[in-house]
Design an enzyme around this catalytic site. Structure first.
Site, PDB file in Angstrom:
ATOM      1  N   GLU A  27     -44.397  11.483   3.976  1.00 49.43           N
ATOM      2  CA  GLU A  27     -44.273  10.025   3.813  1.00 49.43           C
ATOM      3  C   GLU A  27     -44.120   9.471   5.208  1.00 49.43           C
ATOM      4  O   GLU A  27     -43.077   9.609   5.841  1.00 49.43           O
ATOM      5  CB  GLU A  27     -43.092   9.686   2.902  1.00 49.43           C
ATOM      6  CG  GLU A  27     -43.123   8.263   2.387  1.00 49.43           C
ATOM      7  CD  GLU A  27     -42.242   7.338   3.192  1.00 49.43           C
ATOM      8  OE1 GLU A  27     -42.805   6.576   4.015  1.00 49.43           O
ATOM      9  OE2 GLU A  27     -41.022   7.373   3.033  1.00 49.43           O
ATOM     10  N   GLU A  37     -46.051  -0.563  14.090  1.00 53.20           N
ATOM     11  CA  GLU A  37     -44.992  -0.657  13.084  1.00 53.20           C
ATOM     12  C   GLU A  37     -43.752  -1.184  13.803  1.00 53.20           C
ATOM     13  O   GLU A  37     -43.189  -0.503  14.661  1.00 53.20           O
ATOM     14  CB  GLU A  37     -44.728   0.697  12.446  1.00 53.20           C
ATOM     15  CG  GLU A  37     -43.775   0.621  11.265  1.00 53.20           C
ATOM     16  CD  GLU A  37     -43.653   1.944  10.527  1.00 53.20           C
ATOM     17  OE1 GLU A  37     -43.250   1.919   9.342  1.00 53.20           O
ATOM     18  OE2 GLU A  37     -43.951   2.999  11.115  1.00 53.20           O
ATOM     19  N   PRO A  81     -31.152  16.466   8.332  1.00 51.65           N
ATOM     20  CA  PRO A  81     -31.082  15.006   8.432  1.00 51.65           C
ATOM     21  C   PRO A  81     -31.299  14.556   9.871  1.00 51.65           C
ATOM     22  O   PRO A  81     -31.252  15.362  10.813  1.00 51.65           O
ATOM     23  CB  PRO A  81     -29.659  14.703   7.969  1.00 51.65           C
ATOM     24  CG  PRO A  81     -28.882  15.918   8.365  1.00 51.65           C
ATOM     25  CD  PRO A  81     -29.825  17.083   8.199  1.00 51.65           C
ATOM     26  N   SER A 125     -42.412   9.448  11.255  1.00 47.89           N
ATOM     27  CA  SER A 125     -43.581   8.853  11.895  1.00 47.89           C
ATOM     28  C   SER A 125     -44.851   9.654  11.605  1.00 47.89           C
ATOM     29  O   SER A 125     -44.805  10.866  11.363  1.00 47.89           O
ATOM     30  CB  SER A 125     -43.367   8.764  13.403  1.00 47.89           C
ATOM     31  OG  SER A 125     -43.436  10.046  13.997  1.00 47.89           O
TER      32      SER A 125
END
Length: 489
Positions: free
Chosen positions: A257, A388, A182, A236
């Site tokens: 993703e 972004e 994580p 990213s």
């Protein structure tokens, strides 16, 4: 120390081989509340040796887990799902404390994340093969699907529960074992999920969770180790490219993703109130820190001013603050780097000619929070059009024709999510097919659900998560050619 009911879910050790352990090096790092800076927990700062140990345990557990029947695996996943929903309130409080999003959003994420476990528990029993018509009478041709093996999972901080379950659930359903890394910003939610998986009876070694500030060290082992057969990453595009390159040395299967630059298009014939509500939901959820949030709002000239007026009025009702406050609708940005990036993008846009209509600064009473912001008169040449944003900033562009809107929307290397609003059925089909994105929301600002495929095209990634397609990335297709079937006994 974070105070939550039944705080047994707050773990301060990593989870390897069914045991709660410290880093072999003894190193640790602190987890803090992004809203207040308060200390929440101290967890192991793991490295290469710990990763190798986790791979060993995952490899040893693989045959036992894969040899369970699909019904047995499904039963364990359903038990895990039940425990997550039973502890939803506790999990949500942990999530809000380490990530910052409003508690109501955190509770929604827990339910959303659990839905993937339920869905793939059911899909575990539907991993079908095929019988292929044979060209000769003495042969039978068929295909079967088998677990790919040990899977490495690397997840971000913006959805610290659901980004894990969306990957972990199909992997387990298929019969794979996993190593989860994580984000260093949000390890608490991952450890809490592991604690509930252990309680549900998922065997040791099947799930391993490594906490670290040295993502490169763990990622290096996961990408290059022969026993890890697949890597799934959300983050990213820049990091995704590096991981994809590193996986090439062992020809791993990858699911990526990656970044987005979602257009949100409002045509002249749209229902304005519906479009405004969709834009609010898409842009400002999780303080704009989502990969599918509206990054560019494109409004047709005929309704531009009316939309902006209604949108600004709705945005003015949003409230920043600590996620535990009932009044809060927008929580803090995750860290100082995020704060600097968002503030810089707004300043650059204003310098380049954008008009600051609403917000544009940090909340004086909640300095970790950036005010919900609207920029108008934004053009494609401005930096904010290609970056972004990952913050509560809505840049609004004006366009004249449908072709212009499609061209603006597709003028990006990214292709994750897009949204548009229209009441013209012909336009609905034309624009849906013309947009170069993996997911399109038509008159809808929220599109994620466990029953539909989530993923992008172009530089937004490879593969799909969720839906019946989501399990395919965790299985290998094997062809069986059975000959000599007409030979006499």
């Amino acid at each position: 120390m974070l105070m939550v009911p039944n705080s047994d879910l707050l773990r301060e050790k990593a989870y390897i081989g069914g045991r709660w352990v410290n880093a072999i090096s003894g190193n640790q790092f602190d987890v803090v509340d992004p809203a207040t800076g308060d200390h929440l927990a101290t967890v192991p700062d793991m490295g290469e040796e710990d990763t190798l140990l986790a791979i060993t345990h995952a490899s040893e557990a693989l045959n036992g887990w894969n040899n369970k029947t699909s019904k047995e695996r499904a039963g364990l996943l359903k038990a895990w799902h039940h425990l997550i929903l039973e502890r939803k309130s506790d999990l949500a409080r942990l999530l809000t404390a380490e990530q910052g999003k409003p508690l109501a959003e955190a509770e929604g994420e827990i339910a959303y994340g659990a839905a993937y476990i339920e869905w793939f528990a059911e899909e575990a029993r539907r991993i079908y093969g095929d019988v292929i018509p044979s060209p000769s009478s003495d042969r039978r041709l068929l295909t079967i699907k088998q677990a790919i093996g040990v899977v490495g999972i690397i997840t971000p901080w913006n959805f610290p529960n659901a980004m894990i379950t969306r990957k972990l659930a199909p992997a387990l359903a298929a019969g794979c074992t996993v190593i989860v890394k994580p984000s260093e910003e949000t390890p608490i939610s991952a450890l809490a999920l592991a604690a509930l998986a252990e309680e549900a009876g998922i065997p040791e070694g099947v799930i391993n969770v490594l906490t670290t500030t040295n993502a490169a060290a763990i990622g290096g082992v996961l990408t290059q180790h022969d026993d890890v057969r697949k890597l799934s990453f959300t983050g990213s595009t820049q990091v995704g490219r590096m991981l994809m390159r590193d996986c090439a040395s062992t020809v791993k299967k990858v699911s990526l993703e990656l970044g987005g630059n979602a257009p949100f298009i409002v045509f002249d014939d749209a229902d304005l109130d519906t479009a405004v509500a969709g834009a609010i939901a898409s842009k400002y959820r999780n303080a704009g820190q989502t990969c599918v949030c509206a990054n560019r709002i494109l409004v047709q000239a005929g309704i531009h001013d009316a939309f902006v007026a209604k949108f600004a009025s709705a945005v003015s009702e949003l409230r920043t603050g600590n996620g535990f406050s009932r009044e809060t609708t927008i929580g803090p940005l995750i860290n100082d780097n995020a704060k600097r990036k968002v503030a810089s993008l707004v300043r650059q846009a204003v310098r380049q000619g954008a008009d600051l209509l609403v917000g544009g600064a940090f909340d004086e009473n909640n300095p970790a929070c950036f005010e919900p912001t609207i920029l108008t008169d934004v053009t494609a040449s401005m930096s904010i059009a290609s970056e972004e944003i990952f913050g509560p900033v809505a840049p609004i562009f004006r366009f004249n024709t449908e072709d212009e809107a499609i061209s603006l929307a597709n003028d990006t290397p990214f292709g994750l999510a897009a949204y548009f609003y229209t009441q013209d059925i012909g336009r609905a089909w034309r624009v849906s097919e013309a947009l170069e994105y993996g997911m399109v929301g038509l008159n809808e600002g929220i599109l994620s659900t466990e029953t539909a495929p989530f993923g992008g095209i172009k530089q937004s990634g490879i593969g799909r998560e969720g839906s019946r397609y989501g399990i395919e990335d965790y299985v290998e297709l094997k062809y069986l050619c059975m000959g000599g079937l007409n030979a006499s006994s």
